[in-house]
Design a protein around this motif. Structure first.
Motif, PDB file in Angstrom:
ATOM      1  N   TYR A 117      60.828 -29.640  46.096  1.00  0.00           N
ATOM      2  CA  TYR A 117      61.980 -29.423  45.310  1.00  0.00           C
ATOM      3  C   TYR A 117      62.290 -30.849  44.941  1.00  0.00           C
ATOM      4  CZ  TYR A 117      65.113 -29.633  49.314  1.00  0.00           C
ATOM      5  OH  TYR A 117      66.150 -29.672  50.017  1.00  0.00           O
ATOM      6  N   ASP A 119      65.627 -32.711  44.429  1.00  0.00           N
ATOM      7  CA  ASP A 119      66.893 -32.046  44.872  1.00  0.00           C
ATOM      8  C   ASP A 119      68.425 -33.537  43.825  1.00  0.00           C
ATOM      9  OD1 ASP A 119      67.090 -35.679  45.602  1.00  0.00           O
ATOM     10  OD2 ASP A 119      67.814 -35.290  47.600  1.00  0.00           O
ATOM     11  N   LYS A 120      70.007 -32.591  44.112  1.00  0.00           N
ATOM     12  CA  LYS A 120      70.492 -33.885  42.695  1.00  0.00           C
ATOM     13  C   LYS A 120      70.068 -35.695  43.002  1.00  0.00           C
ATOM     14  CE  LYS A 120      74.439 -33.676  45.864  1.00  0.00           C
ATOM     15  NZ  LYS A 120      75.320 -32.919  45.844  1.00  0.00           N
ATOM     16  N   ASN A 121      69.337 -36.004  43.575  1.00  0.00           N
ATOM     17  CA  ASN A 121      69.680 -37.405  43.795  1.00  0.00           C
ATOM     18  C   ASN A 121      67.919 -37.312  42.960  1.00  0.00           C
ATOM     19  OD1 ASN A 121      72.673 -37.994  44.896  1.00  0.00           O
ATOM     20  ND2 ASN A 121      71.566 -37.791  46.657  1.00  0.00           N
ATOM     21  N   ASN A 122      67.333 -37.033  42.916  1.00  0.00           N
ATOM     22  CA  ASN A 122      66.052 -37.006  42.299  1.00  0.00           C
ATOM     23  C   ASN A 122      65.045 -36.988  43.220  1.00  0.00           C
ATOM     24  OD1 ASN A 122      66.074 -36.125  39.854  1.00  0.00           O
ATOM     25  ND2 ASN A 122      65.788 -38.235  38.453  1.00  0.00           N
ATOM     26  N   ARG A 124      62.027 -35.715  45.903  1.00  0.00           N
ATOM     27  CA  ARG A 124      61.590 -34.768  45.983  1.00  0.00           C
ATOM     28  C   ARG A 124      61.174 -34.248  47.686  1.00  0.00           C
ATOM     29  NH1 ARG A 124      56.760 -35.166  43.355  1.00  0.00           N
ATOM     30  NH2 ARG A 124      56.688 -32.301  42.654  1.00  0.00           N
ATOM     31  N   ARG A 125      61.772 -33.247  47.612  1.00  0.00           N
ATOM     32  CA  ARG A 125      62.241 -32.838  49.556  1.00  0.00           C
ATOM     33  C   ARG A 125      61.526 -31.939  49.584  1.00  0.00           C
ATOM     34  NH1 ARG A 125      65.797 -36.389  52.077  1.00  0.00           N
ATOM     35  NH2 ARG A 125      67.411 -36.362  50.748  1.00  0.00           N
TER      36      ARG A 125
END
Length: 134
Positions: A117, A119-122, A124-125
């Protein structure tokens, strides 16, 4: 004798490996059991018109004694691992949302699922989730 035995195993392996997937459907197992304590009250989420999902976390603990053997009175160490649980099955999803509470001891059976996914900081996790009730 060892060469002939390993050659027979290799021949059997080659015989079962095929590039034509229409011939044989291979069986595999993806099953997990987690026994631990719930870390937060479950949340029910629905994303982009999909079916709702109940999400909660479960903590498992691993303990060991440092030292030169079991009789030695060494220090006891503990490691807690957190597991993300998702419940999609409609009846089970509602029961988990209603009855599972923070601190409850639960046994979860399901399968492992790996995903990515942003995250809100762009950034990739990667995420590992246990899909319960499979």
């Amino acid at each position: 004798m060892l060469r002939t035995a390993s050659a027979q195993v290799f021949r059997q392996l080659v015989r079962h490996v095929t590039t034509d997937s229409s011939l044989v459907l291979e069986r595999s197992i993806n099953r997990v059991q987690i026994l631990g304590r719930v870390g937060q009250d479950p949340l029910m989420r629905q994303v982009d018109g999909r079916n709702p999902v109940t999400i909660f976390s479960v903590a498992t603990n691993e303990m060991w004694r440092s030292g030169e053997g079991e009789a030695t009175q060494g220090d006891v160490s503990q490691k807690t691992t957190w597991h993300r649980i998702s419940v999609f099955k409609p009846g089970l999803r509602d029961i988990a949302y209603q009855y599972v509470k923070k601190g409850s001891r639960v046994l979860v059976e399901g399968k492992l699922d790996y995903g990515e996914y942003v995250d809100k900081n762009n950034v990739r996790r990667q995420a590992t989730t246990i899909i319960a009730g499979i």
